[in-house]
Design an enzyme around this catalytic site. Structure first.
Site, short mmCIF file in Angstrom:
data_model
loop_
_atom_site.label_atom_id
_atom_site.label_comp_id
_atom_site.label_asym_id
_atom_site.label_seq_id
_atom_site.Cartn_x
_atom_site.Cartn_y
_atom_site.Cartn_z
CG HIS A 187 -2.18 -0.85 0.85
ND1 HIS A 187 -2.30 -2.14 1.25
CD2 HIS A 187 -3.27 -0.57 0.10
CE1 HIS A 187 -3.42 -2.63 0.79
NE2 HIS A 187 -4.03 -1.71 0.08
NE ARG A 292 3.43 -6.84 -25.57
CZ ARG A 292 3.51 -5.52 -25.80
NH1 ARG A 292 3.08 -4.66 -24.92
NH2 ARG A 292 4.02 -5.08 -26.95
NE ARG A 328 0.14 -10.61 -27.71
CZ ARG A 328 1.27 -9.95 -27.87
NH1 ARG A 328 1.48 -9.27 -28.98
NH2 ARG A 328 2.20 -9.97 -26.94
CD GLU A 427 2.38 -9.88 -34.08
OE1 GLU A 427 3.04 -9.06 -33.44
OE2 GLU A 427 1.80 -10.83 -33.54
CG ASN A 450 6.70 -3.60 -31.02
OD1 ASN A 450 6.73 -2.42 -31.38
ND2 ASN A 450 6.13 -3.99 -29.90
CG ASP A 451 6.89 -9.48 -33.54
OD1 ASP A 451 8.13 -9.65 -33.45
OD2 ASP A 451 6.10 -9.86 -32.67
NE ARG A 461 10.21 -7.41 -30.60
CZ ARG A 461 8.91 -7.52 -30.31
NH1 ARG A 461 8.07 -8.09 -31.16
NH2 ARG A 461 8.44 -7.02 -29.20
CB CYS A 498 -1.43 -2.82 -30.29
SG CYS A 498 -0.99 -4.38 -31.05
C1 PEP Z 1 4.22 -6.10 -31.80
O1 PEP Z 1 4.86 -7.02 -32.30
O2 PEP Z 1 4.21 -4.95 -32.26
C2 PEP Z 1 3.41 -6.32 -30.59
C3 PEP Z 1 2.59 -5.41 -30.13
O3 PEP Z 1 3.58 -7.52 -29.95
P1 PEP Z 1 4.85 -7.85 -29.03
O4 PEP Z 1 5.67 -6.60 -28.86
O5 PEP Z 1 4.31 -8.34 -27.74
O6 PEP Z 1 5.53 -8.90 -29.83
MG MG Z 2 4.45 -9.07 -31.69
#
Ligand code: PEP
Ligand code: MG
Length: 537
Positions: A187, A292, A328, A427, A450-451, A461, A498
């Site tokens: 807390h 996630r 997801r 992705e 990202n992917d 990455r 996302c």
């Molecule tokens: C992504 O790949 O952009 C994504 C949101 O998923 P993660 O980063 O969890 O692979």
């Molecule tokens: Mg991803």
């Protein structure tokens, strides 16, 4: 100058003098008593005083940090009335003939240990509450006043801080907290967040720091003792920028995420666990765009059960009170490994056995998650999203499995939303190229940049050697986003982003021009992105 690191529980920069709070435990001596009734009366009187004090603290906290955060003091008062606790004290006074102070201290220790040994992080964090309660009663028995008096703006450094000590501190003079113990679930941590104070836990502290100038950097989780001139100047600049951002944060809460020309963007948050919700609500997230779910698996020693998953999904759905919550399905593999999956070594894990590929192979694991998700859909506005899709065939297989799970639940008489919204992450370049066909099969697209960047540019990455060319602004990535949004709209479905790129405000205008409908970003970026959208023509 010396630098120490810890775990940040609230971001921000504080610069000021350290006030070291020593937590030497009140010395409790064991003495033999003969009049047990008189000793019990001493205990009851001290307890009544402690409850009165807790009620006062509750009132103070309601005014300063709101009802939710203040509730802990009501909980403490209730814990003091707990039969098990009182029986423990009574037993020691009446059967071991010990003084009330000693009886309370030992009972407090027993309860502390019991909570501390619990697996559940929430109950574990209650151990500190138990210590706080026992010490309060002991201080009443010994007539001590307690409390920490601050005479100037200070960074509090202490081994640990109890919620009651935290709330009693003069907020006007409080700059930050640094403790060696404590958990982010405690807390005290919750209060620090509510008070918007930079705070670190897990720092190896030293009482020699008392009176020294220091910097608490809640962004990097570091504490700098006696910073040199250059470091101090850099932090002062960072602090000014931070304050500016916070002012912005305040003015944009409750406002719409809409461009000047009237284009409305759904601005959601990315989370990994239910405990991230506080941050989402704090930053006025309009929903959850990416939960996630694999973090539930990563934080577990074994496969999380259907019940455990159901509880987590339900909690998030209920906390968001009807706002959209996109969960997801499991995205394990590649950089996210857990031992109990026994995924084994792969030469090229990013292109290997991961995410939906595992789920379509290990349908037992997938079905458990789907059952939990569908059951939770009866308690809020849940959507399901599938990661790492490369083909229409995968989507058809998923649909078949989902339908069979739905039939199963229906046969069992379990409530769920049969029309639950289902979408896919875009992705992979394959999903971009096939997005016109995929759009006919799903309810929405969420672009995982990202992917998508990793696979489009063929840049791992995880490989820091390639950071300089790992560019999500690459025209191939941007064109992909545009294509995906166009194909989504042609089929009458919505498309969002996302991945981290969604929070890149240098591209907000570009995304709006592509017609992106939704952006899902880390909670702390929400208000910055809202500003960028509102600034767009
Ligand atoms: C992504 O790949 O952009 C994504 C949101 O998923 P993660 O980063 O969890 O692979
Ligand atoms: Mg991803």
């Amino acid at each position: 100058m010396e630098k120490f690191s810890g775990k940040s529980i609230f971001k921000g920069i504080a610069i000021g003098k350290i006030s070291f709070v020593s937590k030497d435990k009140q010395q409790v001596r064991r003495t033999k008593i003969s009049d047990t009734a008189a000793e019990m009366k001493r205990y009851e009187d001290a307890k009544a005083l402690a409850v009165e004090e807790l009620n006062g603290l509750y009132e103070k906290a309601v005014k300063e940090v709101g009802e939710d955060s203040a509730e802990i003091f009501n909980v403490h008062a209730m814990m003091l009335e707990d039969d098990d606790f009182n029986d423990g004290v009574k037993d020691k006074i009446e059967n071991q003939l010990v003084n009330a102070e000693y009886a309370v201290a030992r009972t407090g220790d027993d309860f502390y240990e019991m909570f501390d040994n619990m697996e559940d992080e929430y109950f574990k964090a209650r151990a500190a509450d138990m210590k706080d309660i026992a010490e309060r009663v002991i201080s009443k028995l010994s007539g001590a006043s307690g409390g920490i008096n601050l005479t100037e703006p200070s960074i509090i450094v202490s081994e640990d801080l109890a919620p009651s000590e935290t709330i009693q501190l003069d907020k006007e003079k409080l700059l930050a907290f640094v403790t060696e113990l404590g958990s982010s679930n405690s807390h005290t941590a919750i209060l620090a967040r509510t008070m918007n104070l930079p705070a670190l836990i897990g720092v190896k502290i030293d009482k020699e720091w008392n009176g020294k100038i220091a910097v608490v950097d809640g962004y990097s989780g570091s504490l700098v003792i006696e910073p040199d001139e250059e470091t101090l100047a850099a932090y002062e600049k960072k602090q000014a920028e931070d304050l500016e951002k916070r002012a912005l944060l305040k003015t944009l809460k409750g406002k719409e995420t809409v461009s000047k020309s009237g284009k409305k963007i759904h601005l959601y948050a990315n989370i990994g666990e239910p405990k991230d919700l506080a941050n989402v609500i704090d930053n006025d997230g309009e929903g959850i765009g990416l939960f996630r779910s694999e973090f539930l698996y990563l934080g577990s020693e074994d496969f999380p059960t259907e019940e455990e998953q159901f509880a987590a999904y339900k909690k998030v759905a209920e906390a968001m009170g009807g706002k959209k919550v996109i969960i997801r399905t499991l995205d394990l593999g590649a950089d996210k490994q857990v031992e109990y999956f026994n995924l084994g070594h792969e030469d090229n894990p990013a292109m290997g056995y991961r995410a939906i590929r595992i789920c379509l192979d290990r349908t037992d694991i997938f079905k458990t998650q789907l059952r939990a998700l569908l059951r939770a859909s009866a308690f809020g506005n849940i959507s399901i999203m599938y990661p790492m899709i490369i083909s229409v065939n995968e989507v058809l297989q998923i649909k078949q499995i989902v339908n069979s799970v739905m039939d199963e639940l229906e046969a069992e008489g379990v409530k769920f939303n049969r029309n639950i919204e289902q979408g896919i992450m875009i992705e992979t370049p394959a999903a971009v190229i096939m997005s016109d066909e995929l759009a006919k099969e799903v309810d929405f697209f969420s672009i995982g940049t990202n992917d998508l960047t990793q696979y489009t540019l063929a840049i791992d990455r995880q490989n820091s050697k390639l950071d300089n060319i790992n560019d999500s602004h690459h025209p191939a990535v941007l064109r992909s986003i545009k294509t995906v949004v166009e194909n989504a709209h042609k089929a009458g479905i919505w498309a969002g982003i996302c991945g981290e790129l969604g929070a890149d405000t240098t591209l907000t205008e570009t995304f709006l021009s592509y017609g992106v409908d939704e952006l899902s970003v880390s909670p702390s970026f929400i208000l910055g992105v809202r500003k960028a959208v509102r600034d767009c023509d």
